[in-house]
Design an enzyme around this catalytic site. Structure first.
Site, PDB file in Angstrom:
ATOM      1  N   ASP A 134       0.816  -1.221   0.000  1.00  0.00           N
ATOM      2  CA  ASP A 134       0.000   0.000   0.000  1.00  0.00           C
ATOM      3  C   ASP A 134       0.844   1.264   0.000  1.00  0.00           C
ATOM      4  OD1 ASP A 134      -1.170  -1.674   2.735  1.00  0.00           O
ATOM      5  OD2 ASP A 134       0.401  -0.144   2.972  1.00  0.00           O
TER       6      ASP A 134
ATOM      7  N   ASP B  75       0.831   5.331   0.717  1.00  0.00           N
ATOM      8  CA  ASP B  75       0.190   6.440   1.405  1.00  0.00           C
ATOM      9  C   ASP B  75       0.719   7.753   0.848  1.00  0.00           C
ATOM     10  OD1 ASP B  75      -1.080   4.608   2.982  1.00  0.00           O
ATOM     11  OD2 ASP B  75       0.372   4.737   4.621  1.00  0.00           O
TER      12      ASP B  75
ATOM     13  N   ASP C 208       6.544   7.859  13.715  1.00  0.00           N
ATOM     14  CA  ASP C 208       7.201   7.105  14.779  1.00  0.00           C
ATOM     15  C   ASP C 208       8.716   6.964  14.564  1.00  0.00           C
ATOM     16  OD1 ASP C 208       6.659   5.410  12.640  1.00  0.00           O
ATOM     17  OD2 ASP C 208       5.597   3.897  13.824  1.00  0.00           O
TER      18      ASP C 208
END
Ligand code: ATP
Ligand code: MG
Length: 451
Positions: free
Chosen positions: A64, A66, A143
């Site tokens: 995927d 983003d 993160d």
């Protein structure tokens, strides 16, 4: 004076031009490229971001993609007819191309400044409602440094605000900002550290691993549904065995799978072998592109506790079927407080466990009844894993393996008159499996196959 990355107003930007990195548009999905170009042509900034950039730099093939942009969700919605807005607290746009969904997120602020949104604690995380920010802010609320790289569609460069590129080269995971603070904001980041290290074959920087002991207990406040998602990514994505070892080494396993950690701590080497084999088989299936089921794997992870509990109750005089059922219910209930395993999976797990004692009953009728059970295949695969437990279970596994290869009549004949007692000590000897006889086509009853 020390500033951590979160309080530094503008982190240092390094731009890596196209000639100096390996990301090629060939490896970016058509849908993602269309989204990036369309946003850019409309005058917005548009970047590929997160795991996809990281994985592309490592030569992987991300599933995927983003996208991060300075367009607001409403602006994205206007630009793409094939989009919908999702998310309650933080709105995102999903742009849909057939089976592919591109997640488009507006740059998010860190929200350190006052008056720009309310803090909420949701599922143990500190979150704020929509607070748009700059790309720099968007980078430092992520993160790990390696997860904060931006691929710029306008010139094909990679923008690095936090030193992620160097971490990719050194194969190390550093948190952005102060580790303890970042884990307190979201304890699941500890599990993400382990998962990414296992997946990418990276090490976790010492400072990022140091708080695990002290802050691991915060995982108790994480949403069980989120931990379920995380557990699938840990164990069913092709690197389950490595994830498992790292969770054990870091001491985090006990917060996710307390019963598993407990059973292994009792020093049961056979159980360890069973769990490791189960994970290794799952990894091998993923590598071959075969399907894997969460139910089987969770049944493996929790088996030791279920079995020990059932045995304890049987010793105390509880009727065996009731003891097994109670043990399964008990272990599942405890586990679901941590990791919300959906009902459809726990039902299968309970069936797999409940069928185990039935493999020891090899009387004719019971054998055929068990073989016809919808969960026979899974339960039999589970029995094979249990070969690690004892030589007699290994033999039992071989017996059933053999029995399945025999033609029905041969097996029936071999079982006829057998009076093997439950306990499996006296399985009837089976003849060698024969090659399956070829049936004469449609010779039996008047079944007529249309030609
Ligand atoms: P995977 O390969 O498993 O998809 P990923 O890094 O893409 O790994 P996602 O959960 O898809 O993980 O998240 C996408 C990006 O969102 C991350 O790369 C990171 O930049 C950011 N992100 C995800 N979870 C967090 C979190 N808990 N805290 C901060 N940033 C996060
Ligand atoms: Mg991802």
């Amino acid at each position: 004076m020390s500033h951590d990355a979160r309080t530094t107003a503008t982190p240092a930007l390094r731009i890596i031009p196209r000639e100096q990195h390996v990301i090629s548009r060939k490896n970016i999905s058509k849908a993602a490229l269309r989204v990036l170009y369309r946003l850019n042509e409309a005058g917005y900034q548009a970047y590929l971001v997160g795991g996809a950039v990281r994985d592309l730099l490592l030569g992987g093939h991300p599933k995927d993609f983003d996208v991060a942009t300075n367009a607001t969700p409403d602006e994205v919605k206007k630009l793409f007819r094939n989009s919908r807005l999702i998310g309650r607290r933080f709105r995102l746009a999903h742009v849909v191309y057939g089976p592919e969904i591109i997640e488009v997120a507006t740059f998010r602020g860190t929200g350190e400044e006052e008056g720009d949104g309310d803090r909420h604690i949701v599922d143990g995380r500190i979150v704020r409602d929509n607070v748009w920010g700059s790309i720099e802010e968007d980078a430092i609320r992520r993160d790990f440094r390696v997860n904060a790289l931006y691929y710029d569609i306008s010139d094909f460069s990679v923008r690095d605000y936090v030193g992620g590129m160097q971490d990719v080269e050194n194969r190390v995971l550093h948190l952005i900002g102060d580790p303890a603070t970042r884990y307190r904001e979201d304890p699941v980041r500890m599990l993400r550290a382990v998962r990414l290290a296992a997946k990418l074959n990276f090490r976790i920087d010492a400072a990022a691993a140091a708080p695990f002991d002290e802050l691991g207990p915060l995982l108790a406040d994480a949403a069980p549904a989120r931990l379920f998602d995380e557990s699938l990514k840990l164990f069913l994505a092709g690197h389950g065995l490595k994830s498992f070892h790292m969770l054990e080494q870091t001491g985090l396993l006990k917060y996710m799978f307390p019963a598993t950690a407990r059973a292994l701590k009792r020093g049961d080497e056979a159980l360890r072998a069973l769990v490791e084999q189960g994970l290794a088989n799952t990894d091998a299936r993923v590598a071959e592109g075969k399907s894997v089921t969460p139910a089987f794997l969770f049944a493996v992870l929790l088996w030791g506790e279920v079995r020990d509990l059932a045995h304890t109750w049987i010793t105390k005089g509880v009727e065996p079927n009731a003891a097994w059922e109670r043990a399964a219910t008990h272990v599942v209930a405890e586990q679901c407080q941590r990791v919300a395993i959906p009902r459809r999976f726990t039902l299968t797990m309970e069936e797999i466990w409940a069928l185990q004692p039935r493999f020891e009953q090899v009387q004719r009728k019971r054998v055929f009844r068990l073989m016809a059970h919808p969960r026979f295949r899974a339960a039999f695969d589970f029995l094979l894993l249990r070969a690690a437990e004892s030589p007699s279970i290994r033999e039992l596994g071989q017996w059933w393996e053999h029995a399945q290869q025999l033609p029905h009549e041969t097996l029936a004949a071999a079982l006829a008159g057998s009076s093997a007692a439950p306990g499996g000590s006296a399985e009837p000897a089976l003849p060698k499996p024969r090659k399956r006889r070829r049936r004469k086509p449609a010779s039996k009853a008047g079944k007529s196959d249309p030609a």
